[in-house]
Design a protein around this motif. Structure first.
Motif, PDB file in Angstrom:
ATOM      1  N   ASP A 113      -8.362  55.484 -24.662  1.00 38.71           N
ATOM      2  CA  ASP A 113      -7.274  56.195 -25.328  1.00 38.71           C
ATOM      3  C   ASP A 113      -6.948  57.501 -24.617  1.00 38.71           C
ATOM      4  O   ASP A 113      -6.044  58.225 -25.029  1.00 38.71           O
ATOM      5  N   LYS A 114      -7.696  57.801 -23.578  1.00 39.51           N
ATOM      6  CA  LYS A 114      -7.536  59.088 -22.905  1.00 39.51           C
ATOM      7  C   LYS A 114      -6.486  59.055 -21.811  1.00 39.51           C
ATOM      8  O   LYS A 114      -5.777  60.036 -21.574  1.00 39.51           O
ATOM      9  N   VAL A 115      -6.359  57.944 -21.127  1.00 36.76           N
ATOM     10  CA  VAL A 115      -5.432  57.849 -20.007  1.00 36.76           C
ATOM     11  C   VAL A 115      -4.830  56.446 -19.954  1.00 36.76           C
ATOM     12  O   VAL A 115      -5.498  55.463 -20.284  1.00 36.76           O
ATOM     13  N   SER A 116      -3.576  56.357 -19.561  1.00 37.15           N
ATOM     14  CA  SER A 116      -2.884  55.063 -19.488  1.00 37.15           C
ATOM     15  C   SER A 116      -2.798  54.592 -18.039  1.00 37.15           C
ATOM     16  O   SER A 116      -3.004  55.361 -17.103  1.00 37.15           O
ATOM     17  N   LYS A 117      -2.464  53.327 -17.869  1.00 39.88           N
ATOM     18  CA  LYS A 117      -2.325  52.759 -16.531  1.00 39.88           C
ATOM     19  C   LYS A 117      -1.161  53.414 -15.779  1.00 39.88           C
ATOM     20  O   LYS A 117      -1.233  53.617 -14.568  1.00 39.88           O
ATOM     21  N   THR A 118      -0.101  53.728 -16.509  1.00 40.63           N
ATOM     22  CA  THR A 118       1.053  54.389 -15.886  1.00 40.63           C
ATOM     23  C   THR A 118       0.653  55.750 -15.332  1.00 40.63           C
ATOM     24  O   THR A 118       1.044  56.131 -14.227  1.00 40.63           O
ATOM     25  N   GLN A 119      -0.161  56.490 -16.093  1.00 35.82           N
ATOM     26  CA  GLN A 119      -0.625  57.799 -15.640  1.00 35.82           C
ATOM     27  C   GLN A 119      -1.519  57.667 -14.411  1.00 35.82           C
ATOM     28  O   GLN A 119      -1.443  58.482 -13.490  1.00 35.82           O
ATOM     29  N   VAL A 120      -2.349  56.642 -14.394  1.00 42.12           N
ATOM     30  CA  VAL A 120      -3.232  56.407 -13.244  1.00 42.12           C
ATOM     31  C   VAL A 120      -2.396  56.094 -12.011  1.00 42.12           C
ATOM     32  O   VAL A 120      -2.667  56.585 -10.913  1.00 42.12           O
ATOM     33  N   ARG A 121      -1.346  55.300 -12.185  1.00 41.99           N
ATOM     34  CA  ARG A 121      -0.485  54.950 -11.060  1.00 41.99           C
ATOM     35  C   ARG A 121       0.191  56.200 -10.491  1.00 41.99           C
ATOM     36  O   ARG A 121       0.297  56.376  -9.272  1.00 41.99           O
ATOM     37  N   GLN A 122       0.655  57.088 -11.373  1.00 43.06           N
ATOM     38  CA  GLN A 122       1.294  58.335 -10.927  1.00 43.06           C
ATOM     39  C   GLN A 122       0.291  59.232 -10.200  1.00 43.06           C
ATOM     40  O   GLN A 122       0.615  59.854  -9.189  1.00 43.06           O
ATOM     41  N   ALA A 123      -0.938  59.287 -10.726  1.00 41.34           N
ATOM     42  CA  ALA A 123      -1.977  60.110 -10.097  1.00 41.34           C
ATOM     43  C   ALA A 123      -2.341  59.554  -8.724  1.00 41.34           C
ATOM     44  O   ALA A 123      -2.549  60.313  -7.769  1.00 41.34           O
ATOM     45  N   LEU A 124      -2.405  58.232  -8.601  1.00 46.82           N
ATOM     46  CA  LEU A 124      -2.706  57.603  -7.311  1.00 46.82           C
ATOM     47  C   LEU A 124      -1.610  57.887  -6.295  1.00 46.82           C
ATOM     48  O   LEU A 124      -1.893  58.116  -5.115  1.00 46.82           O
ATOM     49  N   ARG A 125      -0.364  57.894  -6.774  1.00 53.29           N
ATOM     50  CA  ARG A 125       0.757  58.185  -5.873  1.00 53.29           C
ATOM     51  C   ARG A 125       0.635  59.596  -5.304  1.00 53.29           C
ATOM     52  O   ARG A 125       0.858  59.828  -4.115  1.00 53.29           O
ATOM     53  N   LYS A 126       0.255  60.540  -6.161  1.00 54.36           N
ATOM     54  CA  LYS A 126       0.093  61.922  -5.717  1.00 54.36           C
ATOM     55  C   LYS A 126      -1.110  62.062  -4.793  1.00 54.36           C
ATOM     56  O   LYS A 126      -1.045  62.751  -3.767  1.00 54.36           O
ATOM     57  N   TYR A 127      -2.201  61.394  -5.118  1.00 51.18           N
ATOM     58  CA  TYR A 127      -3.435  61.487  -4.328  1.00 51.18           C
ATOM     59  C   TYR A 127      -3.245  60.920  -2.928  1.00 51.18           C
ATOM     60  O   TYR A 127      -3.666  61.518  -1.936  1.00 51.18           O
ATOM     61  N   VAL A 172       8.836  45.657 -10.172  1.00 50.63           N
ATOM     62  CA  VAL A 172       7.721  45.152  -9.359  1.00 50.63           C
ATOM     63  C   VAL A 172       6.949  46.353  -8.822  1.00 50.63           C
ATOM     64  O   VAL A 172       7.532  47.256  -8.224  1.00 50.63           O
ATOM     65  N   HIS A 173       5.649  46.374  -9.076  1.00 52.48           N
ATOM     66  CA  HIS A 173       4.805  47.451  -8.568  1.00 52.48           C
ATOM     67  C   HIS A 173       4.110  46.959  -7.296  1.00 52.48           C
ATOM     68  O   HIS A 173       3.531  45.869  -7.283  1.00 52.48           O
ATOM     69  N   VAL A 174       4.192  47.757  -6.242  1.00 45.30           N
ATOM     70  CA  VAL A 174       3.562  47.390  -4.976  1.00 45.30           C
ATOM     71  C   VAL A 174       2.666  48.524  -4.500  1.00 45.30           C
ATOM     72  O   VAL A 174       2.845  49.678  -4.882  1.00 45.30           O
ATOM     73  N   GLU A 175       1.716  48.177  -3.656  1.00 40.44           N
ATOM     74  CA  GLU A 175       0.822  49.157  -3.057  1.00 40.44           C
ATOM     75  C   GLU A 175       1.088  49.179  -1.561  1.00 40.44           C
ATOM     76  O   GLU A 175       0.943  48.161  -0.878  1.00 40.44           O
ATOM     77  N   LEU A 176       1.498  50.353  -1.051  1.00 37.18           N
ATOM     78  CA  LEU A 176       1.785  50.480   0.368  1.00 37.18           C
ATOM     79  C   LEU A 176       0.510  50.445   1.190  1.00 37.18           C
ATOM     80  O   LEU A 176      -0.594  50.524   0.642  1.00 37.18           O
ATOM     81  N   VAL A 177       0.652  50.352   2.500  1.00 32.21           N
ATOM     82  CA  VAL A 177      -0.501  50.265   3.386  1.00 32.21           C
ATOM     83  C   VAL A 177      -1.369  51.517   3.322  1.00 32.21           C
ATOM     84  O   VAL A 177      -2.549  51.480   3.652  1.00 32.21           O
ATOM     85  N   THR A 178      -0.789  52.645   2.890  1.00 32.59           N
ATOM     86  CA  THR A 178      -1.566  53.884   2.780  1.00 32.59           C
ATOM     87  C   THR A 178      -2.312  53.969   1.459  1.00 32.59           C
ATOM     88  O   THR A 178      -3.126  54.856   1.261  1.00 32.59           O
ATOM     89  N   MET A 216      -0.534  54.128  -1.465  1.00 34.28           N
ATOM     90  CA  MET A 216       0.417  54.690  -2.424  1.00 34.28           C
ATOM     91  C   MET A 216       1.004  53.591  -3.304  1.00 34.28           C
ATOM     92  O   MET A 216       1.329  52.511  -2.848  1.00 34.28           O
ATOM     93  N   GLN A 217       1.124  53.877  -4.620  1.00 38.87           N
ATOM     94  CA  GLN A 217       1.710  52.952  -5.571  1.00 38.87           C
ATOM     95  C   GLN A 217       3.201  53.236  -5.700  1.00 38.87           C
ATOM     96  O   GLN A 217       3.610  54.382  -5.877  1.00 38.87           O
ATOM     97  N   VAL A 218       4.030  52.196  -5.621  1.00 40.28           N
ATOM     98  CA  VAL A 218       5.480  52.367  -5.687  1.00 40.28           C
ATOM     99  C   VAL A 218       6.059  51.337  -6.654  1.00 40.28           C
ATOM    100  O   VAL A 218       5.657  50.174  -6.649  1.00 40.28           O
TER     101      VAL A 218
END
Length: 216
Positions: free
Chosen positions: A50-64, A196-202, A204-206
């Motif tokens: 209940d602390k974090v959602s998948k959407t939030q994780v995807r956004q954090a991964l994009r920034k990281y 469609v969610h994709v993961e780039l070669v680096t 990054m989630q897009v």
């Protein structure tokens, strides 16, 4: 009744990843490329949270994964790591080249922002130090320059890039995604309605549309 403090800020979600998976996510020192498909692994670990959602994780991964330190890690490390810090697959050369290109573009933008302005004169107008051309020079400039070198003929690409068929829009399929004017290699991680969610070669989630996916 116990209440759960749901994370809202992307930086808070990153702090959550740093604390939950310290052998994988690093703030500054020891950053390494993430395993391809790391989002799916995280989603399984935090299932029911209940602390974090998948959407939030995807956004954090994009920034990281768009951070300079991470991109540099992609260019300097031979292998990726999983959530527990264990060695995963090898970093492919095309991933290194993509990270180098992203670094160069990011640094160029930063340098452009920091470019100093010319000093202004008393009227507030920018001073111009451009020397006026001599009359003979102006005549020379009007004359077309003849090149002694023959025109270079660029080789045509043999491979054709075609839109990805609808039946191939599936999780784990390797595709090319259109980002601006460029096509970047990626892996489909999630298909949800028209998105469609994709993961780039680096790493990054897009999020994109199916009509932006191609196959070569």
């Amino acid at each position: 009744m116990e209440t759960t403090n749901k994370l809202k800020d992307t930086n808070e979600v990153l702090d959550f990843l740093f604390s939950e998976f310290p052998n994988c996510f690093k703030q500054k020192e020891g950053i390494k490329p993430l395993k391809v498909g790391i989002f799916k692994d995280i989603a399984e670990r935090i299932e029911g949270s209940d602390k974090v959602s998948k959407t939030q994780v995807r956004q954090a991964l994009r920034k990281y994964t768009s951070n300079w330190r991470y991109l540099e890690a992609v260019t300097k490390n031979e292998f990726r790591v999983d959530l527990d810090g264990n060695q995963a697959e090898k970093v492919e050369q095309e991933h290194v080249e993509h990270a180098e290109k992203a670094l160069a573009e990011s640094r160029a933008k930063m340098a452009k922002r920091k470019k100093p302005q010319r000093p202004n004169n008393r009227d507030g107008e920018t001073k111009s130090y451009k020397k006026k051309p001599h009359s003979r020079d102006r005549q020379d400039q009007k004359r077309p320059k003849m090149s002694s070198k023959p025109a270079e003929v660029k080789p045509k690409r043999s491979g054709k890039v075609e839109p990805l068929p609808a039946e191939q829009v599936k999780v784990n399929n390797k595709v090319k995604v259109k980002l601006g004017q460029a096509l970047v290699n990626a892996t489909i991680t999630e298909v949800k309605n028209d998105e469609v969610h994709v993961e780039l070669v680096t790493g990054m989630q897009v999020k994109t549309k199916a009509d932006s996916l191609y196959i070569q």
